[in-house]
Write a protein that holds these residues in place. Sequence first.
Motif, PDB file in Angstrom:
ATOM      1  N   LEU A 102       0.832  -1.208   0.000  1.00 13.00           N
ATOM      2  CA  LEU A 102       0.000   0.000   0.000  1.00 13.00           C
ATOM      3  C   LEU A 102       0.864   1.254   0.000  1.00 13.00           C
ATOM      4  CD1 LEU A 102      -2.497  -1.272   2.685  1.00 13.00           C
ATOM      5  CD2 LEU A 102      -3.148  -0.681   0.347  1.00 13.00           C
ATOM      6  N   PRO A 103       0.346   2.350  -0.552  1.00 13.25           N
ATOM      7  CA  PRO A 103       1.086   3.618  -0.474  1.00 13.25           C
ATOM      8  C   PRO A 103       1.127   4.138   0.955  1.00 13.25           C
ATOM      9  CG  PRO A 103      -1.091   3.947  -1.440  1.00 13.25           C
ATOM     10  CD  PRO A 103      -0.916   2.471  -1.313  1.00 13.25           C
ATOM     11  N   ASP A 104       2.078   4.998   1.242  1.00 11.58           N
ATOM     12  CA  ASP A 104       2.196   5.575   2.576  1.00 11.58           C
ATOM     13  C   ASP A 104       0.891   6.261   2.976  1.00 11.58           C
ATOM     14  OD1 ASP A 104       4.795   4.727   2.689  1.00 11.58           O
ATOM     15  OD2 ASP A 104       5.669   6.671   2.139  1.00 11.58           O
ATOM     16  N   GLY A 105       0.505   6.033   4.226  1.00 11.64           N
ATOM     17  CA  GLY A 105      -0.678   6.690   4.757  1.00 11.64           C
ATOM     18  C   GLY A 105      -1.974   5.955   4.519  1.00 11.64           C
ATOM     19  N   VAL A 106      -1.930   4.824   3.790  1.00 10.92           N
ATOM     20  CA  VAL A 106      -3.139   4.053   3.494  1.00 10.92           C
ATOM     21  C   VAL A 106      -3.093   2.727   4.247  1.00 10.92           C
ATOM     22  CG1 VAL A 106      -4.497   2.900   1.693  1.00 10.92           C
ATOM     23  CG2 VAL A 106      -3.420   5.107   1.238  1.00 10.92           C
ATOM     24  N   THR A 107      -4.182   2.374   4.870  1.00  8.25           N
ATOM     25  CA  THR A 107      -4.296   1.108   5.594  1.00  8.25           C
ATOM     26  C   THR A 107      -5.429   0.287   5.001  1.00  8.25           C
ATOM     27  OG1 THR A 107      -5.792   2.093   7.245  1.00  8.25           O
ATOM     28  CG2 THR A 107      -3.424   2.095   7.745  1.00  8.25           C
ATOM     29  N   LEU A 108      -5.363  -1.006   5.256  1.00  6.69           N
ATOM     30  CA  LEU A 108      -6.345  -1.935   4.705  1.00  6.69           C
ATOM     31  C   LEU A 108      -6.880  -2.805   5.827  1.00  6.69           C
ATOM     32  CD1 LEU A 108      -7.428  -2.799   1.875  1.00  6.69           C
ATOM     33  CD2 LEU A 108      -5.642  -4.544   1.848  1.00  6.69           C
ATOM     34  N   PRO A 112      -8.604  10.819  -6.748  1.00  4.67           N
ATOM     35  CA  PRO A 112      -7.261  11.279  -6.351  1.00  4.67           C
ATOM     36  C   PRO A 112      -6.329  10.161  -5.898  1.00  4.67           C
ATOM     37  CG  PRO A 112      -8.987  12.638  -5.349  1.00  4.67           C
ATOM     38  CD  PRO A 112      -9.655  11.426  -5.913  1.00  4.67           C
ATOM     39  N   TRP A 113      -6.874   8.974  -5.616  1.00  6.46           N
ATOM     40  CA  TRP A 113      -6.065   7.875  -5.091  1.00  6.46           C
ATOM     41  C   TRP A 113      -5.786   6.792  -6.122  1.00  6.46           C
ATOM     42  CZ3 TRP A 113      -3.772   8.225  -0.429  1.00  6.46           C
ATOM     43  CH2 TRP A 113      -4.235   9.234   0.423  1.00  6.46           C
ATOM     44  N   ARG A 114      -6.208   6.985  -7.344  1.00  5.15           N
ATOM     45  CA  ARG A 114      -5.977   5.979  -8.380  1.00  5.15           C
ATOM     46  C   ARG A 114      -4.525   6.015  -8.857  1.00  5.15           C
ATOM     47  NH1 ARG A 114     -11.544   7.590 -11.540  1.00  5.15           N
ATOM     48  NH2 ARG A 114     -12.944   6.998  -9.813  1.00  5.15           N
ATOM     49  N   GLY A 115      -4.075   4.890  -9.376  1.00  3.63           N
ATOM     50  CA  GLY A 115      -2.723   4.807  -9.904  1.00  3.63           C
ATOM     51  C   GLY A 115      -1.654   4.655  -8.848  1.00  3.63           C
ATOM     52  N   ARG A 116      -2.044   4.325  -7.612  1.00  2.00           N
ATOM     53  CA  ARG A 116      -1.063   4.180  -6.526  1.00  2.00           C
ATOM     54  C   ARG A 116      -0.941   2.742  -6.017  1.00  2.00           C
ATOM     55  NH1 ARG A 116      -1.748   9.536  -2.656  1.00  2.00           N
ATOM     56  NH2 ARG A 116      -2.510  10.993  -4.245  1.00  2.00           N
ATOM     57  N   GLY A 117      -1.583   1.812  -6.684  1.00  2.00           N
ATOM     58  CA  GLY A 117      -1.458   0.407  -6.306  1.00  2.00           C
ATOM     59  C   GLY A 117      -2.493  -0.093  -5.328  1.00  2.00           C
ATOM     60  N   ILE A 118      -3.490   0.736  -4.988  1.00  2.00           N
ATOM     61  CA  ILE A 118      -4.497   0.304  -4.008  1.00  2.00           C
ATOM     62  C   ILE A 118      -5.363  -0.810  -4.584  1.00  2.00           C
ATOM     63  CG2 ILE A 118      -6.458   1.048  -2.614  1.00  2.00           C
ATOM     64  CD1 ILE A 118      -5.188   3.838  -2.518  1.00  2.00           C
ATOM     65  N   TYR A 119      -5.763  -0.655  -5.851  1.00  7.81           N
ATOM     66  CA  TYR A 119      -6.577  -1.701  -6.486  1.00  7.81           C
ATOM     67  C   TYR A 119      -5.818  -3.033  -6.494  1.00  7.81           C
ATOM     68  CZ  TYR A 119      -9.429  -4.057 -10.038  1.00  7.81           C
ATOM     69  OH  TYR A 119     -10.220  -4.960 -10.714  1.00  7.81           O
ATOM     70  N   ARG A 120      -4.549  -3.000  -6.859  1.00  2.00           N
ATOM     71  CA  ARG A 120      -3.745  -4.231  -6.879  1.00  2.00           C
ATOM     72  C   ARG A 120      -3.634  -4.829  -5.479  1.00  2.00           C
ATOM     73  NH1 ARG A 120      -0.702  -0.882 -10.186  1.00  2.00           N
ATOM     74  NH2 ARG A 120       0.876  -0.554  -8.567  1.00  2.00           N
ATOM     75  N   ALA A 121      -3.513  -3.984  -4.466  1.00  2.00           N
ATOM     76  CA  ALA A 121      -3.430  -4.481  -3.093  1.00  2.00           C
ATOM     77  C   ALA A 121      -4.714  -5.185  -2.684  1.00  2.00           C
ATOM     78  CB  ALA A 121      -3.139  -3.320  -2.137  1.00  2.00           C
TER      79      ALA A 121
END
Length: 249
Positions: free
Chosen positions: A106-112, A190-199
């Motif tokens: 995940l990108p910095d600052g994002v939790t799952l 604003p959060w697309r393209g940062r790998g969240i979907y892949r995560a």
Amino acid sequence: MRGAAPNPPAGVHYERDGELLRVVGQFRGFVTTPPDVGVRGTELDQLIARQCAYFAARGEAVEWKTRGHDRPADLPDRLLAAGFVPEERETVLIGRADELAADPVLPDGVTLRQVTADADLRRIAAMESEVWGQDLSRLGEDLIGRVATAPDEIAVFVAEAGDEVVSAAWLVSRTGTSFAGLWGGSTLAPWRGRGIYRALVAVRAKLAAARGARHLQVDASDDSAPILRRLGFHAVTTTTPYIWTPAGG
């Protein structure tokens, strides 16, 4: 993966009309069939008309879910002639759960985290409403009902930046098959393209593999399909929902 979940939420029930399965009690009706509908010509027109009449009596719209390899080949034309309107065509992709399972990055600052609380599921619906520009509060109620009825059949994950829901997706297990379905996967612009979907794909694949699923299935939009192909999914067919809405609704 056709048909419907074996344990419908409270207030939802299933009915048969020949080979067709009708789902009743959701925000709109839903029908699906085997690869071959089983009737042709006038009989098919009558089958379609019965679904329209059934849901017109309830004052509800209905979705007829088709696949690109369904038979007879003129089913889409007959749905159009009956007043159904096609929504966006999606690509059906299949992948190996064990090959896709991984610890999410995940990108910095994002939790799952996996969520089950009603409040979290309604927050997801609010995020989806923002993404799609329409009121999708019904999605929150649908997820709440599914989690309450069959918690072992659905696992909902949310990605958050602080107290903001930025993405969400869910895994749906199908008892009696080797498959699990990946659903959702919407992310705020604003959060697309940062790998969240892949995560979210990775964490759901890991859970699916742990539960014994060998394959994952996704009905993917044109935005998602290229990402999934790069991850190792393979396209097998297409799916197009056809929507019929009663007069005045």
